[in-house]
Design a protein around this motif. Structure first.
Motif, PDB file in Angstrom:
ATOM      1  N   GLU A   1      -3.439  95.344 -14.311  1.00 41.91           N
ATOM      2  CA  GLU A   1      -2.682  94.437 -14.276  1.00 41.91           C
ATOM      3  C   GLU A   1      -1.309  94.951 -14.911  1.00 41.91           C
ATOM      4  O   GLU A   1      -1.227  95.963 -15.651  1.00 41.91           O
ATOM      5  N   ASN A   2      -0.220  94.183 -14.600  1.00 41.70           N
ATOM      6  CA  ASN A   2       1.243  94.608 -14.946  1.00 41.70           C
ATOM      7  C   ASN A   2       2.031  93.991 -16.050  1.00 41.70           C
ATOM      8  O   ASN A   2       1.789  92.801 -16.279  1.00 41.70           O
ATOM      9  N   VAL A   3       2.940  94.619 -16.591  1.00 42.73           N
ATOM     10  CA  VAL A   3       3.848  94.441 -17.341  1.00 42.73           C
ATOM     11  C   VAL A   3       5.072  94.760 -17.075  1.00 42.73           C
ATOM     12  O   VAL A   3       5.548  95.825 -16.805  1.00 42.73           O
ATOM     13  N   VAL A   4       5.987  93.846 -16.833  1.00 42.43           N
ATOM     14  CA  VAL A   4       7.477  93.987 -16.529  1.00 42.43           C
ATOM     15  C   VAL A   4       8.291  94.597 -17.713  1.00 42.43           C
ATOM     16  O   VAL A   4       8.341  93.880 -18.611  1.00 42.43           O
TER      17      VAL A   4
ATOM     18  N   THR B   1      18.640  91.111 -14.824  1.00 46.87           N
ATOM     19  CA  THR B   1      19.184  89.880 -14.194  1.00 46.87           C
ATOM     20  C   THR B   1      17.776  88.891 -13.595  1.00 46.87           C
ATOM     21  O   THR B   1      16.794  89.519 -13.490  1.00 46.87           O
ATOM     22  N   PRO B   2      18.303  87.572 -13.375  1.00 46.56           N
ATOM     23  CA  PRO B   2      17.099  86.957 -13.045  1.00 46.56           C
ATOM     24  C   PRO B   2      16.568  87.322 -11.541  1.00 46.56           C
ATOM     25  O   PRO B   2      15.282  87.301 -11.323  1.00 46.56           O
ATOM     26  N   ASP B   3      17.591  87.975 -10.752  1.00 44.68           N
ATOM     27  CA  ASP B   3      17.132  88.523  -9.244  1.00 44.68           C
ATOM     28  C   ASP B   3      16.152  89.540  -9.577  1.00 44.68           C
ATOM     29  O   ASP B   3      15.102  89.835  -8.825  1.00 44.68           O
ATOM     30  N   GLN B   4      16.444  90.534 -10.583  1.00 44.41           N
ATOM     31  CA  GLN B   4      15.581  91.646 -10.731  1.00 44.41           C
ATOM     32  C   GLN B   4      14.281  91.362 -11.306  1.00 44.41           C
ATOM     33  O   GLN B   4      13.118  91.511 -10.862  1.00 44.41           O
ATOM     34  N   LEU B   5      14.140  90.103 -12.023  1.00 46.40           N
ATOM     35  CA  LEU B   5      12.984  89.641 -12.854  1.00 46.40           C
ATOM     36  C   LEU B   5      12.071  88.845 -11.631  1.00 46.40           C
ATOM     37  O   LEU B   5      10.910  89.264 -11.478  1.00 46.40           O
ATOM     38  N   GLU B   6      12.725  88.247 -10.915  1.00 43.38           N
ATOM     39  CA  GLU B   6      12.116  87.706  -9.687  1.00 43.38           C
ATOM     40  C   GLU B   6      11.484  88.527  -8.580  1.00 43.38           C
ATOM     41  O   GLU B   6      10.430  88.476  -8.299  1.00 43.38           O
ATOM     42  N   ALA B   7      12.018  89.614  -8.510  1.00 45.94           N
ATOM     43  CA  ALA B   7      11.696  90.686  -7.454  1.00 45.94           C
ATOM     44  C   ALA B   7      10.543  91.511  -7.985  1.00 45.94           C
ATOM     45  O   ALA B   7       9.782  92.136  -7.271  1.00 45.94           O
ATOM     46  N   ALA B   8      10.416  91.717  -9.461  1.00 48.75           N
ATOM     47  CA  ALA B   8       9.432  92.256 -10.153  1.00 48.75           C
ATOM     48  C   ALA B   8       8.001  91.775 -10.328  1.00 48.75           C
ATOM     49  O   ALA B   8       7.086  92.403 -10.455  1.00 48.75           O
ATOM     50  N   ILE B   9       8.062  90.555 -10.281  1.00 50.74           N
ATOM     51  CA  ILE B   9       7.001  89.715 -10.515  1.00 50.74           C
ATOM     52  C   ILE B   9       5.802  89.658  -9.387  1.00 50.74           C
ATOM     53  O   ILE B   9       6.373  89.613  -7.855  1.00 50.74           O
ATOM     54  N   THR B  10       4.827  90.053  -9.475  1.00 51.23           N
ATOM     55  CA  THR B  10       3.657  89.837  -8.231  1.00 51.23           C
ATOM     56  C   THR B  10       2.545  89.036  -8.890  1.00 51.23           C
ATOM     57  O   THR B  10       2.404  88.678 -10.061  1.00 51.23           O
ATOM     58  N   PRO B  11       1.457  88.678  -8.186  1.00 51.79           N
ATOM     59  CA  PRO B  11       0.230  88.068  -8.632  1.00 51.79           C
ATOM     60  C   PRO B  11      -0.523  88.846  -9.664  1.00 51.79           C
ATOM     61  O   PRO B  11      -1.245  88.263 -10.636  1.00 51.79           O
ATOM     62  N   ARG B  12      -0.145  90.248  -9.931  1.00 57.24           N
ATOM     63  CA  ARG B  12      -0.839  90.962 -10.946  1.00 57.24           C
ATOM     64  C   ARG B  12      -0.198  90.957 -12.161  1.00 57.24           C
ATOM     65  O   ARG B  12      -0.497  91.631 -13.233  1.00 57.24           O
ATOM     66  N   THR B  13       1.110  90.467 -12.170  1.00 52.79           N
ATOM     67  CA  THR B  13       2.037  90.442 -13.437  1.00 52.79           C
ATOM     68  C   THR B  13       1.319  89.697 -14.375  1.00 52.79           C
ATOM     69  O   THR B  13       1.250  88.379 -14.353  1.00 52.79           O
TER      70      THR B  13
END
Length: 394
Positions: free
Chosen positions: A110-113, A147-159
């Motif tokens: 599982e992931n941590v951003v 940035t919000p766009d960076q956060l959005e791009a980094a999130i997956t179902p495993r986050t």
């Protein structure tokens, strides 16, 4: 022959500690080494805090404390954060709060951003807990902030988590309330992602500070705030940190902590109680001193050709770029290929210890701590200038 566990494959002493210990060995061998590599205030623990610890010892507060923390300290922390004591766990430093958290909540893979640059222990604690860090580079041009766009791009179902640090170690970046709310808007669309906000430097901020819980109260039911007394109160050796989170998360963390350390030192908790509830005048006095040191260091470093230093808004570090010096040659003819090469050259040539940016997930920079006396900072900046002046671009 010892067979290391897979969970610590590739894990070693942090580069920050390794450099500091190398400097100590050089100093013990007779070298005039100056280390500006660690984040430890040069101020003493205030006398009234030490007095509280002494009184606690004399009063017999030397027995096993509750695993979750003493009632008095938890109540004081809860009162300051406008929560209930059930929302608070006290641990042996903020680092243990993070370890409790991720051991209690992460499953394998599982992931941590994690925005970078980041405190070097984050990725190792996450890996030790079976998780994977998703590192998101945040460059100086963006204020070292996600940035919000960076956060959005980094999130997956495993986050599972976003791990924020404001004010930041090593960059000194401070997220504004507006910026936090913008990140919160992204997280509101992803209810499976929880938020860990490391706010250990909240009282060492030169810009207005806003806690994530304050900026995004609608996300409080999946937020933990990590804090402690080490930095603002100069209590690094007392080893007291805490987490503020929903009670179900606190209970899960107690299950971990109960099998690792049990409760934090009872005497240290008595001292921390005084730090939280007692005279706070030292906070403003020391913040003024740190601000003066910051201004001196930034101005001096920016006068060195090839060094570009952004003005930090909090904590007590600068994170300058040395990118323009990479490719230069040392007097011995070595080409500096990386920030680690640059820091090694500075140590070898002037006996000044600083930490390469690669340790914080953003190469091309270095971290210098200004949690030191002005005379040491003046000496350190002079050594750095001498080291740079010895480089050639041919």
């Amino acid at each position: 022959m010892l067979k290391r566990s897979k969970r610590i494959d590739g894990m070693a002493l942090s580069e920050i500690v390794a450099i500091s210990e190398q400097a100590a060995r050089m100093r013990a061998s007779g070298n005039d080494v100056l280390a500006l590599s660690t984040g430890e205030p040069d101020f003493p623990t205030p006398a009234h805090i030490c007095d509280a610890a002494h009184k606690a010892m004399l009063a017999g507060q030397t027995r096993y404390p509750p695993t979750i923390g003493t009632p008095a300290l938890r109540a004081a922390i809860a009162d300051r954060a406008n929560v209930e004591p059930a929302n608070v766990i006290v641990a042996t430093g903020a680092k243990q709060v993070l370890a409790d958290l991720f051991l209690a909540t992460l499953n394998e893979g599982e992931n941590v951003v994690v925005p970078t640059p980041y405190w070097t222990s984050y990725s190792d604690i996450i890996a030790l807990s079976g998780g994977q860090s998703v590192l998101v580079p945040c460059e100086a041009e963006a204020g070292f902030k996600m940035t919000p766009d960076q956060l959005e791009a980094a999130i997956t179902p495993r986050t599972r988590w976003l791990l924020l640090n404001s004010p930041s170690n090593p960059s000194g970046a401070v997220y504004s309330a507006v910026e936090l709310r913008a990140l919160g808007a992204v997280l509101a669309r992803h209810p499976h992602v929880w938020i860990a906000s490391d706010e250990i430097y909240d009282l060492i901020s030169y810009a207005p500070f806003t806690s994530f819980r304050t900026a995004c109260p609608d996300l409080a039911d999946r937020t933990i705030v990590i804090n402690g007394v080490s930095k603002a109160h100069a209590m690094t050796g007392w080893r007291i940190g805490w987490g503020i989170a929903p009670p179900e998360l606190i209970q899960a963390m107690i299950a971990v902590q109960g099998q690792i350390t049990s409760g934090a030192c009872s005497i240290s908790q008595a001292a921390a109680l005084e730090a939280v509830t007692g005279d706070q005048s030292h906070i403003a006095e020391r913040q003024d001193a740190f601000r003066d040191r910051r201004d001196f260091v930034v101005q001096t470093l920016n006068a060195i050709p090839g060094i570009d230093c952004t003005m930090p808004d909090g904590a007590f570090y600068v994170f300058p770029s040395c990118q323009a010096l990479l490719g230069h040659k040392t007097p011995e003819g070595q080409t500096l290929e990386t920030d680690a090469d640059f820091c090694a050259y500075v140590l070898a040539s002037t006996s000044l210890a600083i930490v390469p940016g690669r340790a914080f997930g953003l190469p091309g920079h270095f971290r210098l701590s200004y949690a030191y006396a002005r005379a040491d900072l003046e000496d350190g900046c002079d050594r750095l200038q001498r080291a740079v002046s010895g480089l050639t671009s041919d």
